[in-house]
Design a protein around this motif. Sequence first.
Motif, PDB file in Angstrom:
ATOM      1  N   MET A 155       0.842  -1.198   0.000  1.00  0.00           N
ATOM      2  CA  MET A 155       0.000   0.000   0.000  1.00  0.00           C
ATOM      3  C   MET A 155       0.874   1.243   0.000  1.00  0.00           C
ATOM      4  SD  MET A 155      -1.278  -0.028   3.969  1.00  0.00           S
ATOM      5  CE  MET A 155      -1.495  -1.807   3.969  1.00  0.00           C
ATOM      6  N   ILE A 156       0.307   2.313  -0.533  1.00  0.00           N
ATOM      7  CA  ILE A 156       0.943   3.636  -0.504  1.00  0.00           C
ATOM      8  C   ILE A 156      -0.121   4.633  -0.083  1.00  0.00           C
ATOM      9  CG2 ILE A 156       2.344   5.316  -1.740  1.00  0.00           C
ATOM     10  CD1 ILE A 156       2.847   3.259  -3.896  1.00  0.00           C
ATOM     11  N   THR A 157       0.217   5.461   0.879  1.00  0.00           N
ATOM     12  CA  THR A 157      -0.710   6.502   1.327  1.00  0.00           C
ATOM     13  C   THR A 157      -0.077   7.865   1.130  1.00  0.00           C
ATOM     14  OG1 THR A 157      -1.842   5.120   2.956  1.00  0.00           O
ATOM     15  CG2 THR A 157      -1.904   7.487   3.327  1.00  0.00           C
ATOM     16  N   ALA A 167      -3.679   3.750  -1.781  1.00  0.00           N
ATOM     17  CA  ALA A 167      -3.732   2.739  -2.836  1.00  0.00           C
ATOM     18  C   ALA A 167      -3.275   1.412  -2.236  1.00  0.00           C
ATOM     19  CB  ALA A 167      -2.829   3.140  -3.998  1.00  0.00           C
ATOM     20  N   VAL A 168      -4.078   0.355  -2.435  1.00  0.00           N
ATOM     21  CA  VAL A 168      -3.808  -0.936  -1.799  1.00  0.00           C
ATOM     22  C   VAL A 168      -3.865  -2.049  -2.840  1.00  0.00           C
ATOM     23  CG1 VAL A 168      -4.359  -2.402   0.170  1.00  0.00           C
ATOM     24  CG2 VAL A 168      -5.076  -0.022   0.178  1.00  0.00           C
ATOM     25  N   GLU A 200     -10.049   8.424   0.367  1.00  0.00           N
ATOM     26  CA  GLU A 200     -10.295   7.603  -0.819  1.00  0.00           C
ATOM     27  C   GLU A 200      -9.362   6.407  -0.763  1.00  0.00           C
ATOM     28  OE1 GLU A 200     -10.033   7.738  -5.726  1.00  0.00           O
ATOM     29  OE2 GLU A 200      -9.610   9.546  -4.548  1.00  0.00           O
ATOM     30  N   VAL A 201      -9.937   5.222  -0.873  1.00  0.00           N
ATOM     31  CA  VAL A 201      -9.157   3.983  -0.893  1.00  0.00           C
ATOM     32  C   VAL A 201      -9.397   3.309  -2.236  1.00  0.00           C
ATOM     33  CG1 VAL A 201      -8.737   1.747   0.172  1.00  0.00           C
ATOM     34  CG2 VAL A 201      -9.330   3.712   1.605  1.00  0.00           C
ATOM     35  N   MET A 210      -0.594   0.718  -9.030  1.00  0.00           N
ATOM     36  CA  MET A 210      -0.779   1.382  -7.741  1.00  0.00           C
ATOM     37  C   MET A 210       0.234   2.522  -7.576  1.00  0.00           C
ATOM     38  SD  MET A 210      -0.627  -0.410  -3.977  1.00  0.00           S
ATOM     39  CE  MET A 210       1.061  -0.967  -4.217  1.00  0.00           C
ATOM     40  N   ILE A 211       1.480   2.277  -7.956  1.00  0.00           N
ATOM     41  CA  ILE A 211       2.522   3.306  -7.852  1.00  0.00           C
ATOM     42  C   ILE A 211       2.215   4.460  -8.806  1.00  0.00           C
ATOM     43  CG2 ILE A 211       4.986   3.782  -8.114  1.00  0.00           C
ATOM     44  CD1 ILE A 211       5.503   0.811  -7.507  1.00  0.00           C
TER      45      ILE A 211
END
Length: 555
Positions: A155-157, A167-168, A200-201, A210-211
């Motif tokens: 994940m990146i937050t 983003a997961v 937002e997820v 995702m990146i």
Amino acid sequence: MCDEIIRKEVRFAVHIPKTTYREDYHYVKLVETCKCGKITPKIVLLKDYKRDVYITKKIHQNHKEKKEFEDLDKLSKQECTQSDLNKTVANLLGKSYLISTPNEIKNSPYIYGYDITSTSYIKLKSLHKNNFIQSGYSVAVLDIENDVVTKEILMITIVMSDKIYTAVLKKFIGRCGDHLTRIKNAITEYIPMYKDLAIEVEVFDKEVDMIKKTFKIANQWKPDLLAIWNMDYDIPFILDRLEYYHVNPIDVLCDQTIPRELRICRYKQGIKKKITASGVVKPINPSMQWHTLILTASFYVIDAMCVYRQLRLSQQEEGSYSLDNILGVNKIQQKLKFKEADNYKGIKWHIFMQENYPIEYTVYNIYDCLSILELDKKNKDLTNTLPSFAGITDFNRFNSNPKKIVDALFIFGLDKNRVIGTVPKINKKEEEIESDEIELNEDAEEGVDVEEDVTKYKTLSLKQWILTLPQHLLVYDGLCCIEEYPNLKTNIRGLTYDADVSSSYPSCTLVCNVSKETTLYELIDIEGVKEEIFRMQNLGFILGSVNMLEYFNEI
């Protein structure tokens, strides 16, 4: 709607050097402030921006030593791009063969303002227009969590102001039904003060997608600074994953609205080891390693941990610069902990949470970002202090005090109609200086052999200026701790104190007003007085009102 712009401020600039397939450009991030108070971020591409460089006029090229400053009326100003700087200066010196050897150019005593970069000139013009007043920088925070086993990014937050984007990977959170609602409920449970933030997820099948989406969001939000705590973990990890998927980082991290040939993405690690005077190799604390991501993006990536340390060099060093410890020092809620994982530490804790509590682990990642924003809200390191202390110095050189001083003195000199000199790149060794031929002074009196007048050219050695306290001055007040010899004082102390001078260079130079322009004579020899004595006393002579009694007694 208010559209009257009352202020434009440059936040940072990235130089895009000229190559065979592109011209010289600068990627400039600025913000526009309207009369109503609305601040709008903007991106500007400057083509062939001309910076200034100065060379001494021929009539005044009558010295061989470098000067610290030169009067503007003795200089000729030339404008050129940063890419053509060496070519321009070499031609002005009449030595075109120096184009490929910038070190030799820097050694010339007739070049001024060479060390000031084009990006600093851009920032200086902006500060001049705004009377050197800067509004606070906008800050976003990014953090990643990776699979301890597979090394994938899970994940990146990214968090900015009152909005959160996470983003997961589907393989990580896909087994959790209605994950968005569950994450919001977990935020309400564990960090209720953030329950009203917009979140937002987004779930992705592929890690690379995702990146890409995360940095697309970052470039859309356009924060001035994108802060990461210990970026030497996150950024290399992201770059490695992109390389694994054969994706060029300029197509992911950079601003995708500019032409591809103008995009730059280059990671430069800070120095991680140092060699002491005795030849011992020592590691540098991660908080003192100043890493740089040279990136044409709408944000500047900065290491929040290193900024925190750099701004507190005069204070006592913390036991640890982990985010958890620094939050505790500043009395901010520390990183999230969960009672279900109390029996686990380190990597085992992460493995346990990833396998059993993906929702809570996601909230853990989100709070890591929120806590850094909370820290900055309290101490203003990123929003105000860093930009203010940097002045016109690029953020990638913020850890260099000499660079910041040179840039500040450049501004000071211009206000006095003077331009600062150029720092030489190569210093001759002492034995080379002594072997150089000394030119005769044509104005010397007849019959005087100037070459034999060694006192006119001799200088003190640069060696043996760092001295330890002589043994005979030590006070023998150690503990008597040997049972067989109860009255014998040892070198073992019960109470010790390590005193050091913070930033002795250049502080000592400033306090003593040491400069070529303030030096009338340099005393190099006193008959009948040992060199080590007059060395010490001449240093004390600079501060005569403090040391005059000792000076007259010794000399």
